[in-house]
Design a protein around this motif. Structure first.
Motif, PDB file in Angstrom:
ATOM      1  N   LYS A  51     -38.593  -5.292 140.095  1.00 17.78           N
ATOM      2  CA  LYS A  51     -37.518  -4.573 139.620  1.00 17.78           C
ATOM      3  C   LYS A  51     -37.458  -4.561 138.232  1.00 17.78           C
ATOM      4  CE  LYS A  51     -33.247  -5.293 138.898  1.00 17.78           C
ATOM      5  NZ  LYS A  51     -32.984  -4.330 137.705  1.00 17.78           N
ATOM      6  N   SER A  71     -35.673  -3.341 134.516  1.00 22.30           N
ATOM      7  CA  SER A  71     -34.471  -3.413 134.093  1.00 22.30           C
ATOM      8  C   SER A  71     -33.800  -1.948 134.615  1.00 22.30           C
ATOM      9  CB  SER A  71     -34.210  -3.687 132.770  1.00 22.30           C
ATOM     10  OG  SER A  71     -33.011  -3.185 132.372  1.00 22.30           O
ATOM     11  N   GLN A  74     -30.229  -8.669 142.943  1.00 19.65           N
ATOM     12  CA  GLN A  74     -29.635  -9.761 143.991  1.00 19.65           C
ATOM     13  C   GLN A  74     -30.056  -9.697 145.442  1.00 19.65           C
ATOM     14  OE1 GLN A  74     -27.588 -12.075 142.570  1.00 19.65           O
ATOM     15  NE2 GLN A  74     -27.366 -13.168 144.365  1.00 19.65           N
TER      16      GLN A  74
END
Ligand code: TXE
Length: 496
Positions: free
Chosen positions: A182, A184, A220
């Protein structure tokens, strides 16, 4: 080839099982920091899409060829990636520059070479690593083998997207793992293209998957997914703390490469011309946005006035401009938020007793680009915010000291402990400092020099774990001890 030959995608989605996957998530803009213009957009992966990427990685790990390949075969793919990245360097550099504002020359000369080297370095490393055999206990041989751990979640930052994410990818997949990256949300453009290129270089589908999105949404969901076996994070200290706590719910080990407030210590016994060049590079290269920036410049008091005058003159003379242009030395900051953060430190510094020596204002003449003047302040002591907090921009905080012990005390008086720099030609001074500094890396009479074989990482709030061949092997593999008797020992017989 001219930069206009490179296609900027209209929208970036996920990349799963070797295929683009454009989900239905929120569309968010990808900006050019030099102009504040939208250059593309990405589709944010929600939890279900993150789940698809993790499942793809899991399948590639459980059933795909990658973990089962011989080391020779895996090395060949990693070396092919090295070649393909170099062949496509102009396109990757263009996308990276467009999306981050990092000066093109630095991307070409440092970031892309590093990105390619990361893969060949780990190709070489896996060809030389070996298992351990213990034969000390008579009649038994115990072999300790290392196996890949499974699926890694790799969370990358925005200050050097290609150089840093490639390190995370290479160091995890080299040992037979698969991963989900992932990037930014600020800087997904070049990383997305790099991940396509990995497949073009021969990496089997599903070994490296990509999801895009903001930290609290996509990041998350990835970190807390139950099928994740390792988390590698590079970014800010507070985010790192949160990620480690989240991963701990599933007992997943993390490696964290976090911030710094590194001391660059300059003694009167140094070659002061070199120390000056090194200090300027240490704080102004990469637009000042690097974890290893020498952001606290500690100068021996007897040379302070002279050094400060020369430093400020050179800082003021830095060539700000279009990051694509050859002559540019300092580009825009990566985001408006980062620009405002840096300016706020400059605004508050005088109230804490600091003297503003240079800059401190938005740089004019660049329209809506996120440009900040090269900034330097003289701080009265190490308690000021500008000496304690990571500013992450072209912002140097100068401090003075009288003795070696005082320099050491100031340098170590920090919540961070990533790197430090010492400039002196006096051997006892160098020895005293290198032994006393509480940082993971100490550079003597040189600006940043990354030796990939040696561990890189920080003490204290600068991180958890290290990056090097051995450190990454330890982190991304599970140890298995196999004991075999060398003859049929008599066994105690139960129930006879
Ligand atoms: O980065 P974040 P931020 C420092 C620097 C900077 C500060 C804040 O001082 O000013 O950090 O930067 C992802 N779960 N460094 O806030 O949040 C996020 O999407 C999972 C030092 O912009 O640390 C991105 O991909 N992921 C540094 C990545 O974390 C989450 C480099 C880094 O972003 C998440 C960058 C979550 N809950 C900043 N929240 C270095 N070490 O070089 C965020 N992310």
């Amino acid at each position: 080839m001219s930069t206009t030959d490179f296609k900027v995608p209209v929208c970036i989605g996920s990349f799963i099982d070797g295929q683009p996957h454009l989900g239905t998530g929120t569309r968010l803009p990808i900006l050019n920091p030099a102009t504040d213009h939208t250059v593309s957009e990405f589709s944010e992966a929600q939890a279900d899409e993150v789940g698809l990427a993790v499942t793809g990685s899991r399948r590639a790990f459980e059933q795909g060829p990658w973990p089962r390949m011989s080391v020779d075969e895996r090395q060949a793919v990693l070396r092919s990636i090295h070649q393909v990245l170099l062949q496509n360097a102009p396109e990757l550099a263009y996308l990276e520059c467009l999306n981050t504002g990092i000066v093109m020359r630095e991307i070409e000369q440092r970031h892309l070479r590093r990105a390619a080297l990361n893969f060949s370095f780990f190709a070489d490393y896996i060809g030389q690593s070996s298992d351990a055999v213990y034969r000390q206990t008579q009649g038994y041989t115990t072999t300790v083998m290392r196996e890949p751990v499974g699926v890694a979640a790799l969370i990358a930052p925005w200050n050097a997207p290609l150089a840093l994410s490639s390190m995370q990818i290479a160091s995890s997949i080299a040992f037979g793992n698969t991963c989900v990256v992932k990037p930014s949300e600020q800087s997904p453009l070049a990383v997305a293209r790099m991940i396509e290129l990995l497949c073009e270089a021969g990496l089997p589908p599903g070994v490296v998957n990509l999801v895009n999105g903001r930290g609290p949404v996509t990041g998350q969901a990835l970190v807390t997914h139950p099928e994740i076996n390792r988390v590698s994070f590079t970014g800010g200290t507070e985010t790192g703390r949160h990620i480690m706590a989240s991963a701990a719910q599933n007992l997943v080990p993390c490696t964290l490469e976090l911030g710094g407030k590194s001391a660059n210590i300059i003694f009167a016994s140094a070659d002061l011309d070199r120390a000056l060049d090194g200090a300027l590079l240490g704080i102004f290269s990469n637009n000042g946005q690097q974890c290893l920036a020498g952001s606290r410049i500690l100068v021996e008091r007897c040379i302070l006035d002279d050094f400060m005058a020369r430093f400020v003159a050179r800082a003021r003379a830095l060539r700000l401009g279009d990051p694509m242009a050859d002559c540019t030395e300092l580009g825009p900051l990566a985001s408006r938020a980062q620009m405002n953060r840096v300016l706020q430190f400059a605004q508050q510094a005088p109230a804490e007793g600091c003297t503003l020596l240079a800059g401190g204002q938005p740089a004019g003449g660049f329209g809506s680009g996120y440009y900040v003047q090269p900034t330097a302040v003289l701080a009265p002591d190490n308690r000021c915010s500008v000496a304690r907090q990571e500013i992450f921009g072209p912002f140097a905080t100068l401090l003075s000291f009288d003795t070696e012990d005082e320099a050491l005390a100031i340098a170590n008086d920090s919540e961070f402990g990533l790197v430090s720099y010492v400039w002196s030609d006096h051997l006892p001074t160098v020895t005293l400092m290198t032994e006393g500094l509480r940082t993971g890396v100490v550079w003597v009479n040189t600006p940043m020099m990354r030796e990939l074989r040696a561990p890189f990482g920080g003490f204290k709030n600068s991180g958890v774990g290290r990056q090097s061949g051995t450190a990454c092997e330890t982190f991304f593999t599970e140890e298995k001890a196999i004991t075999v008797p060398t003859r049929a020992h008599p066994l105690r017989r139960l129930g006879v």
